[in-house]
Design a protein around this motif. Structure first.
Motif, PDB file in Angstrom:
ATOM      1  N   GLY A  96       0.638 -10.791   1.760  1.00 45.27           N
ATOM      2  CA  GLY A  96       2.047 -11.366   1.851  1.00 45.27           C
ATOM      3  C   GLY A  96       3.131 -10.578   2.175  1.00 45.27           C
ATOM      4  N   SER A  97       4.351 -10.968   2.578  1.00 44.31           N
ATOM      5  CA  SER A  97       5.615 -10.388   2.933  1.00 44.31           C
ATOM      6  C   SER A  97       5.968  -9.249   2.438  1.00 44.31           C
ATOM      7  CB  SER A  97       6.396 -11.588   3.672  1.00 44.31           C
ATOM      8  OG  SER A  97       7.482 -10.551   4.402  1.00 44.31           O
ATOM      9  N   PRO A  98       6.396  -9.861   0.925  1.00 42.28           N
ATOM     10  CA  PRO A  98       7.043  -8.998   0.089  1.00 42.28           C
ATOM     11  C   PRO A  98       6.356  -7.429  -0.161  1.00 42.28           C
ATOM     12  CG  PRO A  98       7.266 -10.834  -0.933  1.00 42.28           C
ATOM     13  CD  PRO A  98       5.964 -11.228   0.367  1.00 42.28           C
ATOM     14  N   THR A  99       5.067  -7.610  -0.495  1.00 45.45           N
ATOM     15  CA  THR A  99       4.013  -6.603  -0.443  1.00 45.45           C
ATOM     16  C   THR A  99       4.122  -5.573   0.732  1.00 45.45           C
ATOM     17  OG1 THR A  99       2.870  -7.341  -2.407  1.00 45.45           O
ATOM     18  CG2 THR A  99       1.756  -5.506  -1.294  1.00 45.45           C
ATOM     19  N   ALA A 100       3.807  -6.167   1.840  1.00 46.44           N
ATOM     20  CA  ALA A 100       3.739  -5.569   3.164  1.00 46.44           C
ATOM     21  C   ALA A 100       4.906  -4.741   3.544  1.00 46.44           C
ATOM     22  CB  ALA A 100       3.551  -6.611   4.072  1.00 46.44           C
ATOM     23  N   LYS A 101       6.308  -5.571   3.232  1.00 50.93           N
ATOM     24  CA  LYS A 101       7.629  -4.664   3.422  1.00 50.93           C
ATOM     25  C   LYS A 101       7.657  -3.508   2.840  1.00 50.93           C
ATOM     26  CE  LYS A 101      10.131  -8.774   4.837  1.00 50.93           C
ATOM     27  NZ  LYS A 101      11.579  -9.459   4.646  1.00 50.93           N
ATOM     28  N   ILE A 102       7.173  -3.561   1.312  1.00 48.21           N
ATOM     29  CA  ILE A 102       7.232  -2.378   0.643  1.00 48.21           C
ATOM     30  C   ILE A 102       6.409  -1.390   0.854  1.00 48.21           C
ATOM     31  CG2 ILE A 102       6.804  -1.322  -1.647  1.00 48.21           C
ATOM     32  CD1 ILE A 102       7.839  -4.045  -2.844  1.00 48.21           C
ATOM     33  N   LEU A 103       5.228  -1.609   1.508  1.00 51.52           N
ATOM     34  CA  LEU A 103       4.134  -0.639   2.120  1.00 51.52           C
ATOM     35  C   LEU A 103       4.650  -0.143   3.411  1.00 51.52           C
ATOM     36  CD1 LEU A 103       0.913  -2.999   1.467  1.00 51.52           C
ATOM     37  CD2 LEU A 103       1.553  -0.528   0.309  1.00 51.52           C
ATOM     38  N   SER A 104       5.459  -0.833   4.290  1.00 56.24           N
ATOM     39  CA  SER A 104       5.901  -0.330   5.368  1.00 56.24           C
ATOM     40  C   SER A 104       7.074   0.691   5.171  1.00 56.24           C
ATOM     41  CB  SER A 104       6.362  -1.562   6.460  1.00 56.24           C
ATOM     42  OG  SER A 104       7.108  -1.231   7.432  1.00 56.24           O
ATOM     43  N   SER A 105       7.979   0.018   4.289  1.00 49.43           N
ATOM     44  CA  SER A 105       9.339   1.028   4.276  1.00 49.43           C
ATOM     45  C   SER A 105       9.034   2.148   3.475  1.00 49.43           C
ATOM     46  CB  SER A 105      10.416   0.096   3.723  1.00 49.43           C
ATOM     47  OG  SER A 105       9.966  -0.306   2.352  1.00 49.43           O
ATOM     48  N   LYS A 106       8.222   2.126   2.467  1.00 49.21           N
ATOM     49  CA  LYS A 106       8.123   3.091   1.566  1.00 49.21           C
ATOM     50  C   LYS A 106       6.946   4.257   1.871  1.00 49.21           C
ATOM     51  CE  LYS A 106      11.716   1.727  -0.883  1.00 49.21           C
ATOM     52  NZ  LYS A 106      12.803   2.575  -0.640  1.00 49.21           N
ATOM     53  N   LEU A 107       5.849   3.559   2.661  1.00 50.47           N
ATOM     54  CA  LEU A 107       4.635   4.509   2.835  1.00 50.47           C
ATOM     55  C   LEU A 107       4.098   4.417   4.209  1.00 50.47           C
ATOM     56  CD1 LEU A 107       2.600   3.502  -0.526  1.00 50.47           C
ATOM     57  CD2 LEU A 107       3.983   5.555  -0.057  1.00 50.47           C
ATOM     58  N   ARG A 108       5.173   3.790   5.092  1.00 44.46           N
ATOM     59  CA  ARG A 108       4.756   3.417   6.506  1.00 44.46           C
ATOM     60  C   ARG A 108       3.308   3.101   6.803  1.00 44.46           C
ATOM     61  NH1 ARG A 108       7.974   8.942   8.763  1.00 44.46           N
ATOM     62  NH2 ARG A 108       9.904   8.088   8.064  1.00 44.46           N
ATOM     63  N   LEU A 109       2.890   1.934   6.081  1.00 43.81           N
ATOM     64  CA  LEU A 109       1.661   1.424   6.099  1.00 43.81           C
ATOM     65  C   LEU A 109       1.695   0.201   6.753  1.00 43.81           C
ATOM     66  CD1 LEU A 109       0.239   2.512   2.798  1.00 43.81           C
ATOM     67  CD2 LEU A 109      -0.097   3.808   4.940  1.00 43.81           C
ATOM     68  N   GLU A 110       1.279   0.048   8.019  1.00 43.50           N
ATOM     69  CA  GLU A 110       1.480  -1.463   8.651  1.00 43.50           C
ATOM     70  C   GLU A 110       0.395  -2.387   8.801  1.00 43.50           C
ATOM     71  OE1 GLU A 110       4.785  -2.155   9.665  1.00 43.50           O
ATOM     72  OE2 GLU A 110       5.787   0.049   9.639  1.00 43.50           O
ATOM     73  N   THR A 111      -0.752  -1.571   9.208  1.00 41.59           N
ATOM     74  CA  THR A 111      -1.931  -2.324   9.256  1.00 41.59           C
ATOM     75  C   THR A 111      -2.970  -2.155   8.077  1.00 41.59           C
ATOM     76  OG1 THR A 111      -3.143  -0.646  10.551  1.00 41.59           O
ATOM     77  CG2 THR A 111      -1.396  -2.208  11.733  1.00 41.59           C
ATOM     78  N   VAL A 112      -4.210  -2.876   8.571  1.00 40.36           N
ATOM     79  CA  VAL A 112      -5.032  -2.561   7.872  1.00 40.36           C
ATOM     80  C   VAL A 112      -5.782  -1.232   7.529  1.00 40.36           C
ATOM     81  CG1 VAL A 112      -7.621  -3.389   7.304  1.00 40.36           C
ATOM     82  CG2 VAL A 112      -5.980  -5.229   7.657  1.00 40.36           C
ATOM     83  N   GLY A 113      -5.917  -0.791   8.883  1.00 44.22           N
ATOM     84  CA  GLY A 113      -6.270   0.494   8.931  1.00 44.22           C
ATOM     85  C   GLY A 113      -5.498   1.401   8.489  1.00 44.22           C
ATOM     86  N   ASP A 114      -4.123   1.482   8.650  1.00 44.23           N
ATOM     87  CA  ASP A 114      -3.262   2.374   7.646  1.00 44.23           C
ATOM     88  C   ASP A 114      -3.630   2.429   6.095  1.00 44.23           C
ATOM     89  OD1 ASP A 114      -1.962   2.874  10.421  1.00 44.23           O
ATOM     90  OD2 ASP A 114      -0.462   1.639   9.945  1.00 44.23           O
ATOM     91  N   LEU A 115      -3.660   1.277   5.659  1.00 45.18           N
ATOM     92  CA  LEU A 115      -3.750   1.275   4.216  1.00 45.18           C
ATOM     93  C   LEU A 115      -5.399   1.925   3.871  1.00 45.18           C
ATOM     94  CD1 LEU A 115      -2.918   0.112   1.409  1.00 45.18           C
ATOM     95  CD2 LEU A 115      -4.294  -1.993   1.876  1.00 45.18           C
ATOM     96  N   LEU A 116      -6.155   1.507   4.574  1.00 43.22           N
ATOM     97  CA  LEU A 116      -7.712   2.106   4.433  1.00 43.22           C
ATOM     98  C   LEU A 116      -7.717   3.437   4.691  1.00 43.22           C
ATOM     99  CD1 LEU A 116     -10.125  -0.862   5.571  1.00 43.22           C
ATOM    100  CD2 LEU A 116      -9.179  -0.599   3.214  1.00 43.22           C
ATOM    101  N   ARG A 117      -6.782   4.070   5.313  1.00 47.72           N
ATOM    102  CA  ARG A 117      -6.842   5.514   5.640  1.00 47.72           C
ATOM    103  C   ARG A 117      -5.970   6.203   4.500  1.00 47.72           C
ATOM    104  NH1 ARG A 117      -8.219   3.498  10.706  1.00 47.72           N
ATOM    105  NH2 ARG A 117     -10.271   4.375  11.320  1.00 47.72           N
ATOM    106  N   HIS A 118      -5.192   5.496   3.784  1.00 45.51           N
ATOM    107  CA  HIS A 118      -4.178   5.951   2.870  1.00 45.51           C
ATOM    108  C   HIS A 118      -4.937   6.301   1.702  1.00 45.51           C
ATOM    109  CE1 HIS A 118      -0.259   6.568   0.944  1.00 45.51           C
ATOM    110  NE2 HIS A 118      -0.831   6.019  -0.012  1.00 45.51           N
ATOM    111  N   LEU A 119      -5.671   7.461   1.654  1.00 47.34           N
ATOM    112  CA  LEU A 119      -6.524   8.045   0.505  1.00 47.34           C
ATOM    113  C   LEU A 119      -5.888   8.534  -0.873  1.00 47.34           C
ATOM    114  CD1 LEU A 119      -9.291   9.851   2.682  1.00 47.34           C
ATOM    115  CD2 LEU A 119      -8.806   7.220   2.422  1.00 47.34           C
ATOM    116  N   PRO A 120      -6.545   8.508  -1.610  1.00 47.28           N
ATOM    117  CA  PRO A 120      -6.168   9.048  -3.255  1.00 47.28           C
ATOM    118  C   PRO A 120      -5.918  10.452  -2.943  1.00 47.28           C
ATOM    119  CG  PRO A 120      -8.001   7.416  -3.587  1.00 47.28           C
ATOM    120  CD  PRO A 120      -7.808   7.751  -1.841  1.00 47.28           C
ATOM    121  N   ARG A 121      -4.860  11.145  -3.647  1.00 55.79           N
ATOM    122  CA  ARG A 121      -4.711  12.403  -3.753  1.00 55.79           C
ATOM    123  C   ARG A 121      -5.732  13.191  -4.604  1.00 55.79           C
ATOM    124  NH1 ARG A 121      -0.052  14.267  -1.561  1.00 55.79           N
ATOM    125  NH2 ARG A 121       1.710  12.698  -1.293  1.00 55.79           N
TER     126      ARG A 121
END
Length: 741
Positions: free
Chosen positions: A26-51
């Protein structure tokens, strides 16, 4: 799994990994992920690993909690008591799960302690998340995050509290992610699960032989174990696999570029013994350094080959790279070819143009009456030139009348054609986009030789990662006569009078006939401040506009103070720089537009306001603008940053050494995640999320060997997965330092 095929991808795996997150969450969640964490795609998110990871409630009995571990415990409040006196009041809560006990301690002001005590009454049930510490040999949690349940078992609190419960009420390990206020770790974990479930199983892009030989976990299993690991060993194995992929993908791209470049041909540039270069060298009023001579010969040897030269020329600020590049350009003219120098800004292009003309003298007079027989013409081409000037410049370039061409991206326009382009020199190469640079390569029938200059010293591991398709030449000594530059940190919060003294020192320098720079992070108050995410937000930084007014009406009243910044018209910028260079301006207040290429030997002092807003390498570049003449330089780094902050740590590093290579490594270590290639500098996505080029230098070297073997076995990229790995790197590298062959 629904097909999501995209034209640039040859495999479903990469098509899925490059799906925009907006299609799945959905657009609202995607916008937050993009603007705050620079996560744009599925690959970006799956490679955003826990600290790090914490144990879920099912694996956290109170009687057996390991000290030092992050845990989530499901328990009831057995007792609660307020202790201590203001201002050190605390609430001590004793939790129980029916089998064991655990103390939780909350420190705070009276009203906060009273609030917590009102919530955490005996009999209240909830989930408590935190790191297990020890006090008097007993385990305890200090300030745990918690969620409470009402009598019916429902969560008391906001939506993110309910999300937290869903994430931690389970067995196994729970990931704690790099997060933001608008996207807490629990929501990231839930989003990862949602996306991975929708994408479904992914075919592994690595050849099975590589997976087995390297002992790697499969890709789909790695994504699953990285986010919901069944053990800490599995979590590490998953991270190792994704780290390997990043290193291999980068090295594979470089290996294919080297392979492809070997098939292109360039016109050899043998030069001539009695040509333009010889005449220029004979007139030089100084002797080239040993390094300049050595690197010059390396470049001349490469230029004499039929294989296109792809070489990186790096060195310290003021090490004489431009002189080496100019001699290579004269060699091209002596060989009957044209040479072009690309600069990132019009100010820098104009300075290069004037500098080259001044150094050549009548050797730049072309075929005019009285000019030496070997003379050529030097032409400047920028976007802001008048139509008539631009047309005349393009005619001289197309006819071959101009042997040397200097310009900006205007040289890349389709209407500009070269008579016979033999050499391209790119200054501050990382500021040009990949596609822009490739256009120049296409403007010659044969591939031109390419010399890339960077004034930022680059550690070997970075050079291997970022410029892996280029040979590297290094100038590691300064020209004779270069003066010492003293650097001092000025903490304006601790010592406000030191700032007044800085302005006095500038006045003293001017009274001795010298000049000074004042550098500000912003042009005016409308510009936003760049602040690292892990540091507290400081007060607004200094602006050029306000500083000029303050200095003219205050401490530097009566001196000739001028402004220079990127939003000024080109002719206004050129006028200010020309007057500063000629000594008609005493103090230049500027942004980092002066960072590279500005050469005013009479400038001996620099004050950098709010220096904590700049990176280590950037500050090293800036101070390279002073001490270029007969007198030593003084650089003052003014800051209001806390003494114990990372910002002050950076400034102390710059104060302590002028070794650009050492500073470059420190800069790299301190940078934020994934910033190795410079993508974050412009707000873009980065190639590297996990790889640290210094920490993982051995892995990078190993993957280079693996990549060479893969290219040797599949030189034409028949394997669609290898092809997509290269496409992925190229796509993310646009605008980064990677050079497109």
């Amino acid at each position: 799994m629904t097909s999501t095929w995209q034209p640039q991808w040859r495999t479903e795996t990469f098509a899925q990994l490059n799906r925009p997150l907006s299609q799945l969450v959905g657009s609202p969640t995607a916008k937050i992920l993009s603007s705050k964490l620079r996560l744009e795609t599925v690959g970006d998110l799956l490679r955003h690993l826990p600290r790090r990871y914490l144990s879920g409630t099912e694996d956290s009995p109170l009687a057996d909690l390991p000290v030092g571990e992050e845990v989530a415990v499901l328990a009831s409040v057995a007792s609660a008591a307020v202790r201590g006196q203001e201002p050190r009041r605390r609430l001590e809560v004793r939790l129980t799960d029916g089998a064991g006990f655990l103390t939780c301690t909350f420190f705070g002001k009276g009203h906060l302690v009273k609030y917590w005590a009102g919530q955490l009454t005996p009999g209240t049930r909830g989930i408590f998340v935190g790191k297990v510490g020890s006090f008097m040999d007993q385990p305890q949690l200090t300030h745990p995050n918690y969620v409470l349940f009402d009598t019916s078992g429902a969560v008391v609190g906001s939506k993110d509290k309910a999300t937290m419960v869903r994430q931690v009420v389970r067995g196994g390990l729970v990931g704690i992610y790099p997060a933001s206020a608008k996207m807490p770790t629990w929501e990231i974990g839930e989003t990862v699960e949602l996306v991975h479930e929708q994408v479904g199983p992914l075919a592994d892009p690595l050849p099975q032989a590589v997976i087995e030989h390297e002992g790697l976990m499969g890709l789909d299993e790695a994504f699953r174990e990285a986010h919901r690991p069944t053990s800490r060993d599995h979590a590490q194995a998953a991270a190792d696999r994704l780290l390997f992929d990043e290193a291999l993908q980068m090295q594979l791209t470089m290996a294919y570029r080297r392979h492809d470049n070997a098939h292109f041909r360039a016109a050899p540039l043998p030069g001539r013994a009695d040509g333009l270069l010889a005449a220029f060298d004979q007139r030089l009023p100084f002797t080239l350094t040993e390094g300049q001579q050595r690197v010059g010969e390396e470049i001349f040897t490469a230029l004499a080959s039929q294989s296109p030269m792809q070489r990186l020329l790096q060195g310290e600020v003021g090490s004489g790279k431009t002189m080496v590049a100019l001699r290579a350009m004269l060699r091209a003219v002596d060989s009957g070819k044209q040479a072009v120098l690309l600069a990132p800004t019009e100010v820098l292009a104009s300075q290069h143009f004037e500098s080259i003309r001044n150094q050549l003298g009548d050797l730049a007079a072309g075929q005019t009456l009285g000019a030496p027989e070997v003379a050529t013409e030097v032409v400047l081409l920028t976007g802001s030139m008048s139509a008539v000037s631009r047309r005349n410049a393009m005619l001289r370039i197309a006819s071959g009348q101009a042997g040397l061409v200097v310009g900006t991206h205007a040289l890349l326009a389709d209407r500009v054609s070269f008579a016979d382009l033999g050499l391209v020199v790119v200054d501050e190469q990382h500021r040009f986009g990949v596609e822009q640079r490739s256009v120049l390569n296409e403007k010659a029938e044969l591939r031109p030789h390419v010399l890339v200059m960077t004034a930022t010293p680059i550690p070997r591991s970075v050079a291997m990662t970022v410029f892996g398709d280029l040979e590297v030449s290094t100038l590691d000594e300064l020209p004779r006569g270069r003066q010492e530059v003293q650097t001092n940190l000025v903490n304006a919060t601790l010592h406000p009078t030191w700032v007044d003294r800085a302005w006095q020192r500038i006045r003293e320098e001017v009274e001795q006939g010298r000049q000074a720079f004042v550098v500000c992070p912003r042009i005016d108050a409308k510009d936003t401040d760049e602040v690292a995410s892990d540091e507290e937000k400081p007060p607004p930084s200094a602006t050029v506009v306000e500083t000029v007014e303050m200095l003219r009406g205050g401490p530097l009243q009566g001196l000739r103070v001028e402004a220079l910044h990127g939003r000024m018209p080109s002719d206004a910028k050129d006028d200010v720089m020309a007057r500063f260079a000629s000594g008609e301006v005493d103090v230049l207040v500027a942004t980092t537009v002066i960072e590279v290429g500005v050469d005013v030997p009479n400038a001996t002092m620099m004050v950098v306001l709010d220096a904590d807003r700049f990176g280590i390498s950037q500050l090293h570049q800036l101070r390279g603008r002073i001490g270029r003449g007969q007198h030593a330089g003084l650089c003052l780094l003014v800051t209001q940053a806390p003494v114990d902050s990372k910002a002050t740590e950076r400034l102390l590093a710059v104060e302590s050494t002028r070794d650009g290579f050492r500073l470059a490594e420190l800069d790299l270590v301190q940078r934020r995640e994934g910033n190795v290639l410079g993508a974050n500098q412009s707000g873009g996505r980065s190639n590297l999320r996990l790889l640290r080029v210094i920490e993982h230098a051995d892995l990078i070297e190993h993957c280079r060997q693996v990549a060479e073997a893969l290219v040797a076995s599949d030189p034409d990229r028949v394997n669609p997965y290898l092809s997509d790995m290269v496409t992925q790197t190229e796509m993310l590298s646009a605008g980064d330092w990677l050079e497109k062959s």
